[in-house]
Design a protein around this motif. Structure first.
Motif, PDB file in Angstrom:
ATOM      1  N   LEU A 274       0.856  -1.185   0.000  1.00 18.39           N
ATOM      2  CA  LEU A 274       0.000   0.000   0.000  1.00 18.39           C
ATOM      3  C   LEU A 274       0.889   1.232   0.000  1.00 18.39           C
ATOM      4  CD1 LEU A 274      -2.817   1.313   0.259  1.00 18.39           C
ATOM      5  CD2 LEU A 274      -2.523   1.163   2.747  1.00 18.39           C
ATOM      6  N   ASN A 275       0.685   2.102  -0.993  1.00 22.51           N
ATOM      7  CA  ASN A 275       1.513   3.294  -1.139  1.00 22.51           C
ATOM      8  C   ASN A 275       0.636   4.535  -1.232  1.00 22.51           C
ATOM      9  OD1 ASN A 275       2.734   5.315  -3.442  1.00 22.51           O
ATOM     10  ND2 ASN A 275       4.318   4.597  -2.049  1.00 22.51           N
ATOM     11  N   GLY A 276       0.926   5.521  -0.409  1.00 23.80           N
ATOM     12  CA  GLY A 276       0.263   6.819  -0.482  1.00 23.80           C
ATOM     13  C   GLY A 276       1.267   7.877  -0.891  1.00 23.80           C
ATOM     14  N   ARG A 277       0.898   8.711  -1.856  1.00 18.56           N
ATOM     15  CA  ARG A 277       1.842   9.678  -2.406  1.00 18.56           C
ATOM     16  C   ARG A 277       1.202  11.058  -2.465  1.00 18.56           C
ATOM     17  NH1 ARG A 277       4.672   9.070  -8.382  1.00 18.56           N
ATOM     18  NH2 ARG A 277       5.073  11.287  -8.750  1.00 18.56           N
ATOM     19  N   TYR A 278       2.009  12.067  -2.142  1.00 14.02           N
ATOM     20  CA  TYR A 278       1.534  13.447  -2.177  1.00 14.02           C
ATOM     21  C   TYR A 278       2.577  14.289  -2.908  1.00 14.02           C
ATOM     22  CZ  TYR A 278       0.521  18.208  -0.674  1.00 14.02           C
ATOM     23  OH  TYR A 278       0.261  19.554  -0.656  1.00 14.02           O
ATOM     24  N   GLU A 279       2.114  15.122  -3.822  1.00 14.12           N
ATOM     25  CA  GLU A 279       3.015  15.998  -4.561  1.00 14.12           C
ATOM     26  C   GLU A 279       2.523  17.430  -4.464  1.00 14.12           C
ATOM     27  OE1 GLU A 279       4.773  16.671  -9.072  1.00 14.12           O
ATOM     28  OE2 GLU A 279       4.371  14.647  -8.333  1.00 14.12           O
TER      29      GLU A 279
END
Length: 888
Positions: free
Chosen positions: A332-337
């Motif tokens: 599970l990967n959460g990404r914010y840019e």
């Protein structure tokens, strides 16, 4: 003694590759080097109200056949930037659902490296969005002088893993132990989304075997690392026997989500289940995938050992193993840019992963006398269970300065933590201790790693620049294995310290780089200097052993590029360096200290000359490879009572001189390489296996590591890669075919020296012969139907300790897409012509072994995949049936 394998299959391989080389006919873009690339930019607006069209697709197409070279999605304001783009002529296609596509021809040259297409206005299409289904046909392989890119369809290998998908990449060789090389020779380093694979918290084999194939968007084979910090290190080391494989994972470039579910079964009663889910809320993204497998017939291995004794005794040990296993993993990967401006952004991600696996095995072992009459028959059963987790956080900051787009600052931080526990129950007799009826091993492990880096580039006048970069990495781990056992007449399990380990290690790696130069195609130069420290300490408490390896290094690289005429480019680079190596082993179990100190001068020179699509290279390097703590640790590993392993604290570093000259030509979609190589190595670290008598009726197999005195490898080779692509029926169908293969002549001379004299057989101390490889894959696709075939052949090869037999396997696959391409059904037959036999023959002066592995027999499999894709656009609900088969 000179041993030469048969050449029939080798010649067939060469003829097949040469046929494919002269039949394909399409243009390939030029080399993608910094000095030969440019950029294309623009902005996409609606023609009616001049409002931006966010996330429009911008594709760079081959001028001859309109196949996709690369692409990008516009940002929320409709802006886009394509880079780097190799010099050449292309078609740029801009489009999105509900609008008519826009085409423009663009040419990039050394005189005009930047093209701003300005404002592109898209007209509204005549059809409703809900009626549109985008089904594009594309070539799956792109090859040029410096890279190979494999872009498979999402359902290219239903039910497969990343490791299985990797076998389709031209030049990649995977042996029976999952060791991966390029063209059977070069070492491989892996990256995921431009970052070292270690930052995922997993090693390459674990990651690829646990990654579902539909999570991979493309696989890039590069000559230079995609990570800027790693690229600086590769530059100063000057190693040319390494290829860099970059795994780009699948993401969605529109707001919304996509999901895929796969379930499969095969005739061996194996089951698999996989799921992928991608969510893009811009600037938030979430990715989840899992992989579950149950193997009921996954391993069959037959081994026969023949101890060589002065009396000519021909007694032997024969073993057969059978194992069933299961494993599952979740990611599970959460990404914010965060985009501060168009040229400044911060990206962060957090990844959580958890795994579990288990196996049940049966082992039948028979000791026989010289008349091959059994003296001991032993049946062993074992059960292993394991579970674990990993947590990763990764942050990346990037800034391009407004006054100069070449001035930039990059910084990164990564923290990885993993842990696990499990147990193993073994029901058999233990030969090194008292007779044992049951042994249990309780295991626990944990690791952490912290990595940070910074990179700053400052352009000066007239193409001059300087770069500054630094990196720091620390990590460590522990591995606890507590063994208990009970003898035949005991009632309870008792501690077994001799079979237990409590092992810990700590590593440090610090480096600083400075680079100055002038970027010019006509006459450019570069000087790079590097200071580095690498340390590795380890300790094993039960045996009381401690190890400390330290390397201090000063490396530099001086390069010059010169273009005397149009389409010509010469590059010359020198790589002088000094390494100081200090190794100390403190062995309480042996009551002594084993120190080693070395100073190594590591020169190198690399020359490359390019003319259009041809390249001539010459390379020389001298490098040192250190023994690992696992190879040094003298702990006796008795997990298998008949196959016992131990380390050697007296190991020394090995030193290698590599020479290589190679000519490469790229002709449309065909690539040929011809080269000669020589490698002179001393103190080679080699595994040494031997058979030992415990008593008159019991023989065990032990292995450790030794330093061989020297080895000289000479070889000449030719490799050919060819890709054929043709779009059919107004782009409703396509034909893809890839053929790669090679022919190599080799000669290997090995001297074991005093320490390794028993590890090298006299029969194989001097071997020569031919070996070859051939991989063929072809697929025909028309609308929703497709069929593909593949075959792989690896020729026999002799080594200083034995021979690897030739291997061949093949497959046939048919697929159909239903319900507007939401449902994919795939039927596969693997090993059409029978079993994939992986035989190996090993011989030393004291030991002989035959191995026969039949893990891959002919079998049939059925996999069903269901895909869901939905998206929203600027807050408005979009079509439910948005389909995009080839994300860019």
């Amino acid at each position: 003694m000179s041993i030469k394998p048969k050449r029939g299959m080798a010649l067939l391989c060469l003829l097949g590759c040469m046929f494919s080389f002269f039949t394909a006919n399409a243009q390939q873009p030029p080399s993608n080097k910094d000095t030969e690339t440019g950029a294309i930019s623009g902005k996409v607006l609606q023609s009616t109200n001049k409002e931006p069209i966010p996330f429009a697709t911008v594709a760079l197409l081959n001028e001859d056949d309109s196949t996709i070279v690369t692409g990008v999605a516009a940002d929320e304001k409709g802006g886009f930037l394509l880079k780097p783009v190799p010099y050449g002529t292309y078609l740029v296609k801009v489009g999105t659902l509900g609008y008519n596509p826009y085409f423009i021809k663009v040419k990039l040259t050394a005189e005009r490296t930047q093209r701003d297409l300005g404002t592109i206005l898209l007209e509204t299409g005549a059809r409703s969005l809900k009626e549109v289904t985008v089904v594009g046909q594309k070539q799956m392989f792109t090859m040029n002088k410096d890279s190979i890119v494999f872009t498979p369809d999402e359902n290219f290998l239903p039910g497969g893993t990343g490791m299985e998908l990797l076998e389709y990449v031209p030049g990649v060789t995977i042996d029976a132990n999952n060791n991966i090389t390029m063209e059977g020779k070069d070492r491989v380093k892996f990256y995921v989304d431009d970052k070292p694979i270690a930052l995922t918290g997993m090693d390459a084999n674990s990651y690829l075997n646990n990654l579902p194939s539909f999570m991979i968007e493309r696989i890039e084979v590069l000559k230079a690392p995609p990570d800027a910090v790693e690229a600086e290190q590769a530059l100063v080391e000057g190693r040319t026997n390494i290829r860099y494989i970059n795994i780009i994972t699948r993401k969605i470039q529109f707001r919304g989500y996509s999901a895929a579910f796969t379930a499969g079964v095969d005739s061996r009663r194996n089951l698999n289940a996989k799921m992928r889910y991608n969510l893009n809320l811009a600037p938030f993204q979430v990715t989840y995938f899992n992989n579950g497998q149950y193997n009921s017939d996954s391993s069959y291995l037959s081994r026969t050992y023949f101890p060589k004794t002065p009396g000519g005794d021909s007694s032997y040990l024969s073993q057969k193993n059978f194992r069933t296993s299961y494993n599952f993993n979740h990611n599970l990967n959460g990404r914010y840019e965060l985009k501060v401006t168009e040229k400044e952004r911060l990206r962060g991600s957090v990844t959580l992963g958890w795994t579990g696996d288990g196996s049940d095995a049966e082992n039948n072992s028979i000791n026989s006398n010289y008349a091959q009459k059994p003296t001991m028959i032993k049946n062993q059963e074992s059960r292993n269970r394991r579970g674990g987790y990993r947590a990763v956080t990764d942050w990346y900051y990037f800034k391009e300065y407004e006054e100069n787009s070449q001035k930039k600052l990059e910084a990164g931080f990564n923290f990885t933590k993993s842990g696990g526990n499990g147990y193993g129950n073994n029901d058999y007799f233990y030969l090194l201790t008292d007779d044992t009826s049951l042994q249990r091993n309780d295991r626990k492990n944990g690791n952490f790693n912290i990595r940070s880096n910074i990179h700053f580039r400052q352009p000066l006048s007239d193409g001059k620049y300087y770069d500054l970069s630094a990196s720091a990495e620390v990590g460590g781990g522990m591995n606890l294995n507590l063994a208990t056992r009970k003898n035949v007449n005991d009632f309870e399990l008792l501690p077994a310290p001799k079979l237990s380990t409590d092992y810990s290690d700590f590593k440090q790696n610090y480096a600083a780089n400075v680079s100055v130069g002038k970027r010019s195609r006509k006459l450019g130069y570069n000087f790079t200097g590097r200071l580095g420290y690498l340390g590795n300490k380890s300790e094993e408490l039960y045996a009381g052993n401690r190890f400390n390896n330290e390397t201090y290094e000063v490396r530099s690289s001086m390069g010059l590029n010169y273009s005397p005429w149009k389409d010509h480019m010469a590059n010359l680079r020198f790589n002088p360096g000094i390494q100081y190596f200090n190794q100390m082993a403190l062995l309480d179990s042996l009551k002594n200290a084993v120190p080693f100190k070395y100073t190594n001068f590591s020169p190198g020179v690399n020359f490359q000359y390019d003319y259009k699509q041809q390249q001539l290279t010459f390379n020389f390097n001298r490098n040192m490879d250190r023994p690992s703590p696992d190879q040094l640790n003298p702990f006796v590993n008795t997990a298998d009572s008949f196959n016992i392993r131990t380390g050697n604290p007296n190991l020394r570093p090995s030193f290698t001189k590599d020479y290589r000259m190679e000519y490469m030509a790229q002709i449309k979609r065909n690539q040929v390489k011809v080269g000669i190589e020589r490698q002179d190595a001393s103190d080679i670290i080699s595994r040494y296996t031997k058979a030992e008598y415990i008593n008159d009726s019991t023989i065990i197999n032990t292995s450790t590591y030794v330093n061989l005195a020297s080895r000289t490898d000479k070889s000449a080779y030719v490799t050919l890669n060819s890709h054929i692509f043709k779009a059919l029926g107004n782009n409703n169908g396509s034909f893809n075919m890839n053929i790669s293969g090679g022919l190599r002549y080799y000669e290997t001379v090995t001297d074991g020296g005093e320490e390794g004299k028993e590890a090298v057989s006299e029969k194989f101390a001097n071997v020569s012969g031919w070996t070859s490889n051939l991989t063929v894959w072809a697929a025909y696709r028309i609308r929703v139907f497709s069929i593909s075939v593949n075959g792989r052949y690896n020729g026999p090869r002799y080594y200083s300790q034995g021979k690897q037999e030739a291997r061949f396997n093949s497959g046939l696959k048919g697929q159909v897409n239903l319900f507007q391409r939401k449902l994919n059904v795939a039927f596969t037959c693997e090993n059409i012509f029978g079993s994939t036999v992986r035989n190996f023959y090993e011989l030393t002066n004291t030991y002989e072994q035959y191995s026969n592995s039949r893990r891959n027999v002919r079998f049939f499999s059925l996999n069903v995949t269901y895909n869901i894709r939905k998206f929203t656009k600027m807050g408005e609900k979009g079509p439910k049936d948005y389909e995009k088969e080839e994300p860019l």
